[in-house]
Design an enzyme around this catalytic site. Structure first.
Site, short mmCIF file in Angstrom:
data_model
loop_
_atom_site.label_atom_id
_atom_site.label_comp_id
_atom_site.label_asym_id
_atom_site.label_seq_id
_atom_site.Cartn_x
_atom_site.Cartn_y
_atom_site.Cartn_z
N ARG A 194 -12.70 -8.36 -1.05
CA ARG A 194 -12.56 -8.39 0.30
C ARG A 194 -11.72 -6.72 -0.13
O ARG A 194 -11.48 -5.89 -0.92
CB ARG A 194 -11.23 -8.84 0.43
N VAL A 195 -12.34 -5.41 1.61
CA VAL A 195 -11.51 -4.86 1.22
C VAL A 195 -11.11 -4.36 2.95
O VAL A 195 -11.21 -4.83 4.02
CB VAL A 195 -12.55 -2.96 1.84
N GLY A 196 -9.58 -4.05 2.65
CA GLY A 196 -8.77 -3.58 3.70
C GLY A 196 -8.43 -2.79 4.46
O GLY A 196 -10.11 -1.91 4.83
N ASP A 197 -7.76 -2.36 5.07
CA ASP A 197 -7.98 -0.85 5.86
C ASP A 197 -7.92 0.28 5.37
O ASP A 197 -8.00 0.72 5.98
CB ASP A 197 -7.22 -1.12 6.91
N THR A 238 0.98 -1.16 -0.07
CA THR A 238 -0.05 0.07 0.12
C THR A 238 1.27 1.15 0.41
O THR A 238 1.70 1.23 0.60
CB THR A 238 -0.81 -0.01 1.00
N GLY A 259 -4.24 -5.58 7.26
CA GLY A 259 -5.72 -4.57 7.39
C GLY A 259 -6.75 -4.93 8.08
O GLY A 259 -7.35 -4.51 9.06
N THR A 282 0.40 0.53 7.01
CA THR A 282 0.27 -0.60 6.05
C THR A 282 0.34 -1.85 6.93
O THR A 282 -0.03 -2.01 8.05
CB THR A 282 1.51 -0.58 4.64
N GLY A 283 0.27 -3.20 5.97
CA GLY A 283 0.46 -4.14 6.68
C GLY A 283 -1.15 -4.82 6.60
O GLY A 283 -1.49 -4.39 5.99
N1 ASP Z 1 -3.82 -2.97 4.47
C1 ASP Z 1 -3.62 -3.02 3.06
C2 ASP Z 1 -4.64 -4.30 3.23
O1 ASP Z 1 -4.29 -4.59 4.22
C3 ASP Z 1 -2.52 -3.88 2.96
C4 ASP Z 1 -1.47 -3.56 3.10
O2 ASP Z 1 -0.58 -2.35 3.28
O3 ASP Z 1 -0.09 -4.71 2.70
O4 ASP Z 1 -5.28 -4.26 2.14
#
Ligand code: ASP
Length: 372
Positions: free
Chosen positions: A242-245, A214, A268, A265-266
């Protein structure tokens, strides 16, 4: 600050102070606020064939007195358009059906407005569509086919497919590994999917930072205005829809014009559970330094993980989450659950752009090396 980022890796990440991004004189307010841009590490890694990275481009716009959100989006666009960045925009790793679905959000402190899109297909620059949601509607989040219809009406070109030969080849490789006989029982299928992805990471087929992947970018202008933006293709091979954060205000990003901003990031799902960006900005409001505010949110996440499948043998999370934090005094921090070579953040000031190691709540040896 954690010192676990090796010098070699630091240079690879595009570290070492780069030349100041532009000769343009920096516009400063009477109060003397110095403009600054902070981003995830990819914000100082990709150039899309041009002269500047995301943070350098954003800083250049800020230093010329541009609106803080316009400046950030000029930077984020570089990553969205660059096919080499397989975690954002065009060429982002697709979902389990091989379709690139993008999420993005923007938030402007002074205007107290936000806009976001989720599961958007066919538009290379979802952050610009999120901006259009903020500017042209009374709403905050548009999703899926209707987000695409909105983008079309706003004049964005819609493409049939945002895959590049690289993203398609990697998706095909993943399918081949997890679905040799078309269907497995749900538990084994989940395991197989994760195993295949980790194998591809270990074999160097996947860039670790883009398995998740991200861009978060936040900035403070000379007028003391704060804004932030996120853009992502989300978790690689995710279940369609799917929707993340990243596009969720309070989770993937949060801005309070009087206090500062935070973004992530990471994994979500871990962040969504705690609305960490909101929590961090609330901690800033209480006077905490950005680093301490970020550590509060990381501790909350660590304590909140109780599902066995998400814990390693030491009882620590099997994933990473990173927060990027900036307050209105221009103080910044990057903090990660795990310090290590992939836990870094980018900053650009008058002195130029740098990639810096994140402070880790846990050492790299306390968990498996995981992408963030
Ligand atoms: N946070 C993002 C998600 O979960 C992915 C990422 O940042 O690596 O979609």
């Amino acid at each position: 600050m954690a010192s676990s980022l090796s010098r070699r890796r630091f240079v690879q990440l595009g570290g070492l102070v780069a030349a100041a991004p532009a000769a343009a004189p920096v516009v400063r307010s009477r109060g003397g606020t110095r403009p600054i841009v902070i981003a995830s590490a990819n914000g100082h890694r990709f150039r899309h064939g041009g002269p500047r990275t995301c943070v350098e481009e954003a800083f250049l716009h800020l230093s010329r007195g541009g609106d803080v959100l316009d400046a950030l989006l000029a930077g984020v666009r570089i990553l969205e358009l660059d096919p080499e960045e397989t975690g954002v925009g065009y060429g982002g790793l697709p979902n389990a059906d091989g379709v690139v679905q993008l999420d993005a959000a923007v938030m402007h402190g002074r205007l107290r407005r936000a806009g976001a899109v989720a599961c958007l297909e066919g538009v290379r620059t979802p952050s610009a569509v999120a901006r259009a949601v903020m500017d042209h509607t009374d709403h905050q989040l548009l999703v899926g086919r209707d987000a695409q219809a909105f983008a079309r009406r706003m004049g964005f070109p819609i493409e049939e497919d945002l895959n590049t030969p690289t993203s398609r080849r990697l998706w095909l490789e993943w399918r081949r590994r997890i679905d040799p006989e078309h269907w497995l029982d749900p538990a084994r299928r989940g395991e197989a999917g994760e195993r295949a992805a980790r194998q591809m990471l270990a074999e160097g087929l996947l860039d670790p930072h883009s398995f998740f992947g991200t861009v978060f970018c936040g900035g403070l202008s000379a007028r003391g205005e704060v804004a932030a933006a996120t853009s992502t293709s989300g978790l690689a091979w995710k279940i369609p829809g799917r929707v993340g954060d990243s596009p969720v205000v309070g989770a993937g990003l949060y801005v309070d014009g009087a206090v500062g901003c935070a973004g992530s990031t990471g994994r979500g799902e871990a962040n969504l559970y705690h609305l960490s960006s909101f929590l961090i900005v609330e901690c800033l409001r209480q006077g905490m330094h950005p680093k301490d505010a970020g550590l509060v949110a990381l501790r909350r996440i660590r304590e909140g993980v109780t599902e066995k499948r998400l814990l390693n043998a030491r009882g620590n999370p099997r994933f990473n989450v990173t927060f990027y934090i900036l307050n209105t005094r221009g103080q910044v921090a990057g903090v990660s659950l795990y310090a290590g070579p992939h836990a870094a953040f980018a900053v650009c000031t008058e002195q130029g752009a740098q990639t810096l190691p994140c402070e880790g709540l846990l050492g790299p040896d306390e968990g498996p090396e995981v992408p963030a």
